[in-house]
Write an enzyme that holds these catalytic residues in place. Structure first.
Site, PDB file in Angstrom:
ATOM      1  N   HIS A 176       0.747  -1.197   0.314  1.00 60.71           N
ATOM      2  CA  HIS A 176       0.113  -0.241   0.104  1.00 60.71           C
ATOM      3  C   HIS A 176       0.515   1.428  -0.310  1.00 60.71           C
ATOM      4  O   HIS A 176       1.832   0.720   0.790  1.00 60.71           O
ATOM      5  CB  HIS A 176      -0.856   0.002   1.314  1.00 60.71           C
ATOM      6  CG  HIS A 176      -2.034  -0.668   1.583  1.00 60.71           C
ATOM      7  ND1 HIS A 176      -1.983  -2.023   1.371  1.00 60.71           N
ATOM      8  CD2 HIS A 176      -3.403  -0.348   0.989  1.00 60.71           C
ATOM      9  CE1 HIS A 176      -2.885  -2.917   1.719  1.00 60.71           C
ATOM     10  NE2 HIS A 176      -3.814  -1.500   1.430  1.00 60.71           N
ATOM     11  N   ASN A 220       8.936  -3.702   2.795  1.00 61.72           N
ATOM     12  CA  ASN A 220       6.780  -3.448   3.222  1.00 61.72           C
ATOM     13  C   ASN A 220       7.043  -3.955   4.543  1.00 61.72           C
ATOM     14  O   ASN A 220       6.170  -2.997   5.268  1.00 61.72           O
ATOM     15  CB  ASN A 220       6.227  -4.002   2.360  1.00 61.72           C
ATOM     16  CG  ASN A 220       4.484  -3.701   2.651  1.00 61.72           C
ATOM     17  OD1 ASN A 220       3.933  -2.794   2.655  1.00 61.72           O
ATOM     18  ND2 ASN A 220       4.612  -5.264   2.390  1.00 61.72           N
ATOM     19  N   ASP A 226      14.609  18.144  -0.773  1.00 66.83           N
ATOM     20  CA  ASP A 226      15.307  19.143  -1.456  1.00 66.83           C
ATOM     21  C   ASP A 226      15.507  17.470  -2.649  1.00 66.83           C
ATOM     22  O   ASP A 226      15.990  17.489  -3.174  1.00 66.83           O
ATOM     23  CB  ASP A 226      16.233  19.141  -0.720  1.00 66.83           C
ATOM     24  CG  ASP A 226      15.494  20.690  -0.979  1.00 66.83           C
ATOM     25  OD1 ASP A 226      14.619  21.360  -1.284  1.00 66.83           O
ATOM     26  OD2 ASP A 226      16.558  22.124   0.075  1.00 66.83           O
ATOM     27  N   GLU A 263      12.483  16.003  -4.616  1.00 69.99           N
ATOM     28  CA  GLU A 263      12.217  17.126  -5.272  1.00 69.99           C
ATOM     29  C   GLU A 263      13.903  16.416  -6.112  1.00 69.99           C
ATOM     30  O   GLU A 263      13.192  16.496  -7.083  1.00 69.99           O
ATOM     31  CB  GLU A 263      12.151  18.326  -4.635  1.00 69.99           C
ATOM     32  CG  GLU A 263      11.773  18.286  -4.105  1.00 69.99           C
ATOM     33  CD  GLU A 263      10.961  19.680  -3.853  1.00 69.99           C
ATOM     34  OE1 GLU A 263      12.108  20.786  -3.333  1.00 69.99           O
ATOM     35  OE2 GLU A 263       9.657  19.976  -3.157  1.00 69.99           O
ATOM     36  N   ASP A 280       7.601  18.893  -7.560  1.00 74.49           N
ATOM     37  CA  ASP A 280       8.099  19.680  -6.287  1.00 74.49           C
ATOM     38  C   ASP A 280       6.508  19.395  -5.184  1.00 74.49           C
ATOM     39  O   ASP A 280       5.801  20.331  -5.912  1.00 74.49           O
ATOM     40  CB  ASP A 280       7.669  21.211  -7.195  1.00 74.49           C
ATOM     41  CG  ASP A 280       8.005  22.927  -5.934  1.00 74.49           C
ATOM     42  OD1 ASP A 280       8.301  22.472  -4.501  1.00 74.49           O
ATOM     43  OD2 ASP A 280       7.154  24.021  -6.675  1.00 74.49           O
ATOM     44  N   GLN A 289       9.422  26.395   2.213  1.00 75.98           N
ATOM     45  CA  GLN A 289       9.914  25.826   1.450  1.00 75.98           C
ATOM     46  C   GLN A 289      10.964  25.357   1.414  1.00 75.98           C
ATOM     47  O   GLN A 289      12.201  24.514   2.308  1.00 75.98           O
ATOM     48  CB  GLN A 289       9.397  25.599   0.303  1.00 75.98           C
ATOM     49  CG  GLN A 289       7.727  24.623  -0.107  1.00 75.98           C
ATOM     50  CD  GLN A 289       7.599  24.939  -1.359  1.00 75.98           C
ATOM     51  OE1 GLN A 289       8.308  24.138  -1.813  1.00 75.98           O
ATOM     52  NE2 GLN A 289       6.751  25.770  -2.362  1.00 75.98           N
ATOM     53  N   GLU A 328      12.673  22.111   3.781  1.00 74.21           N
ATOM     54  CA  GLU A 328      12.743  20.997   2.099  1.00 74.21           C
ATOM     55  C   GLU A 328      14.529  20.762   2.884  1.00 74.21           C
ATOM     56  O   GLU A 328      14.630  19.593   1.827  1.00 74.21           O
ATOM     57  CB  GLU A 328      12.474  21.378   0.972  1.00 74.21           C
ATOM     58  CG  GLU A 328      10.858  21.411   0.870  1.00 74.21           C
ATOM     59  CD  GLU A 328      10.563  21.767  -0.487  1.00 74.21           C
ATOM     60  OE1 GLU A 328      11.544  22.514  -0.819  1.00 74.21           O
ATOM     61  OE2 GLU A 328       9.510  21.829  -0.399  1.00 74.21           O
TER      62      GLU A 328
HETATM   63 MN    MN Z   1       2.654  -1.946   3.683  1.00 76.52          MN
HETATM   64 MN    MN Z   2       8.875  21.788  -2.672  1.00 74.74          MN
END
Ligand code: MN
Ligand code: MN
Length: 296
Positions: free
Chosen positions: A134, A165, A267, A270, A276, A286, A290
């Protein structure tokens, strides 16, 4: 006479002791069970799943097949048709999302995937050596049957190394729910990038006859706010943000489900993904939150 007095005494003793016994064993009636009202799926007006932003500017235009926005109510998805998995999923967790509804386990194809696109099935991962992992966890959505069932749509599932997991990834999910139990609300954005992971049957780049890409890395960003209102404005330079990147492999030591060693900055995520993240947060904030790596 002596005998009847004796019997009366015995009788009185029996009554007394039974009364006393009754008194001792009478416990207050148990409190009525706490009924958690089911949380309705958010409407367009109350949707909080994308409050922190839409990291890849996904749209519901089918021409945008690599970055197709699907709003499931309980979470939002950027779906990638050709990878057969989400790019990312974004959701909000508050205390009222927790209820008594059990894990439904009704993995199924998402019929909202556009006509003509391959629909990943509940059995698409069979014998692949990867879990149906999930992204938005089942246990984050237990306020109603519908809420829990929504997490089993295959558009919320990625082929995930089982011991990742069930190990550090699950440990971080539990840690997040504990934060909510402790009076916080969370905005979580999580996804997968790259190609090629290693499950229980070894390395693979795709499964399901090439229809589903096995991502190389899984990432997650968690914005932690004390429970309250006006959430976007409350994200400040000192707001706790937890970010991780985990390689999609079974960890070396699965008995040590430590997620903290995978922490990185927003960062970093990203720059790996080109997204973003937290784009609705003021740019100056941010820039601060970030760049940090959580160390609590
Ligand atoms: Mn899971
Ligand atoms: Mn951002």
């Amino acid at each position: 006479m002596k005998n009847s007095l004796y019997l009366t005494c015995i009788f009185a003793l029996i009554i007394f002791s039974s009364c006393k016994k009754d008194y001792i064993e009478t416990t207050p009636a148990p409190p009525p069970p706490i009924v958690v009202p089911p949380v309705a799926p958010p409407t367009e007006a109350t949707d909080s799943t994308l409050l922190m932003g839409n990291p890849s500017s996904a749209t519901d235009n089918q021409a945008d097949f690599g970055n197709y926005l699907m709003k499931e109510g309980y979470y939002s998805v950027s779906y990638n048709r050709d990878r057969g998995i989400a790019n990312w999923v974004s959701w909000h967790v508050v205390y009222s999302d927790f209820g008594s509804f059990a894990r439904q386990n009704d993995f199924r194809a998402n019929q909202a995937v556009p006509d003509g696109w391959y629909k990943v099935e509940s059995f698409s991962y069979s014998a692949s050596g990867f879990d149906r992992g999930h992204i938005c966890p089942s246990s984050d959505r237990t306020s109603s049957l519908e809420a829990n069932s929504a997490t089993f749509l295959m558009t919320n599932i990625i082929p995930q190394a089982p011991k990742n997991n069930q190990g550090p990834w699950a440990a971080l999910e539990t840690y997040c729910r504990n934060l909510v139990q402790g009076g916080n609300e969370l905005y979580i954005i999580s996804g997968a990038y790259g190609e090629g992971g290693t499950g229980d049957n070894g390395a693979a780049t795709t499964i399901d006859n090439g229809k589903v890409t096995v991502p190389a890395n899984l990432w997650k960003v968690i914005v932690v706010l004390t429970d309250g209102g006006d959430d976007l404005k409350r994200v400040k330079n000192n707001t706790r943000v937890i970010s991780v990147i985990m390689p999609n492999v079974n960890p070396v030591n699965p008995t040590n489900p430590e997620w903290r060693s995978f922490r990185t900055s927003v960062d970093d995520i990203e720059s790996q993904t080109g997204y973003d993240i937290l784009s609705k947060v003021t740019k100056s904030v941010q820039d601060v939150i970030e760049a940090k790596v959580d160390n609590l």
